[in-house]
Write an enzyme that holds these catalytic residues in place. Sequence first.
Site, short mmCIF file in Angstrom:
data_model
loop_
_atom_site.label_atom_id
_atom_site.label_comp_id
_atom_site.label_asym_id
_atom_site.label_seq_id
_atom_site.Cartn_x
_atom_site.Cartn_y
_atom_site.Cartn_z
N GLU A 113 -30.13 -8.73 9.95
CA GLU A 113 -31.43 -8.55 10.64
C GLU A 113 -32.21 -7.40 10.01
O GLU A 113 -33.06 -6.81 10.65
CB GLU A 113 -31.18 -8.28 12.13
N ASP A 170 -53.93 -18.83 -14.73
CA ASP A 170 -53.09 -19.65 -13.84
C ASP A 170 -53.68 -19.62 -12.43
O ASP A 170 -54.63 -18.90 -12.15
CB ASP A 170 -51.64 -19.16 -13.88
#
Length: 240
Positions: A113, A170
């Site tokens: 977590e 790109d």
Amino acid sequence: MRIDVVTIFPGYLAPLREALLGRAIEAGLVELGVHDLRDWTHDVHQAVDDSPYGGGPGMVMRPQVWGEALDAVLGDAPARLVVPTPAGRPFTQATAQAWAGEERLVFACGRYEGIDQRVVDAYAQRMPVDEVSIGDYVLVGGEVAVLVMVEAVVRLLPGVLGNPVSAQEDSFSDGLLEGPAYTRPVSWRGLDVPDVLRSGNHAAIARWRRDRALERTAARRPDLLDALPDHALDRTDRAF
Ligand SMILES: O[C@H]1NC=Nc2ccccc21
């Protein structure tokens, strides 16, 4: 640029030494250090996590281990500390561009977590610390996110890409998605390359490509169109 990664799964970062990135490392364009967090544990179980204060599912990574590891890896050299987390700010091409100018990046891969918040808070007192996410889905740990971010950053470093222009052209560099690309043969399984691309008419080709990019962006990422500054779209563009 020097990149260090601290992780409990060093093997996960092996792909960074393959192909383009591997060649960049061999060429000395980037240095890479991968460190096993467990090297800084002192107990027989090499524990790196513990139960969360306040209860709740899962485990939280212990601050002491991370503190010893990051102190050792950072040394006295200035660096930007990056902590991948689903709770982070979005990692974007702009982030990659900004980080490409850094002398040094250190990535702390969280598992379970996440890492005790005091690790981020303590290092933020003396260096830039970015908590970033690569997307709105949950991975098991930060290692895959580091692979993504390191590739996005290193490809922008001078000398890494054979053709530096492509870093400008790109997707996301002009705010639009790239349109479709084609190569030989001209006909394949009954599907033909669009005639305009073989016409030699460069103005028509540029217009066709921009139209396909606008069409694709409108269909798949209308949010990117909305984010474009007004001057970015000419009158013909506005048809989409
Ligand atoms: O980059 C994040 N995106 C989604 N899930 C994650 C899990 C652990 C670390 C980082 C991330």
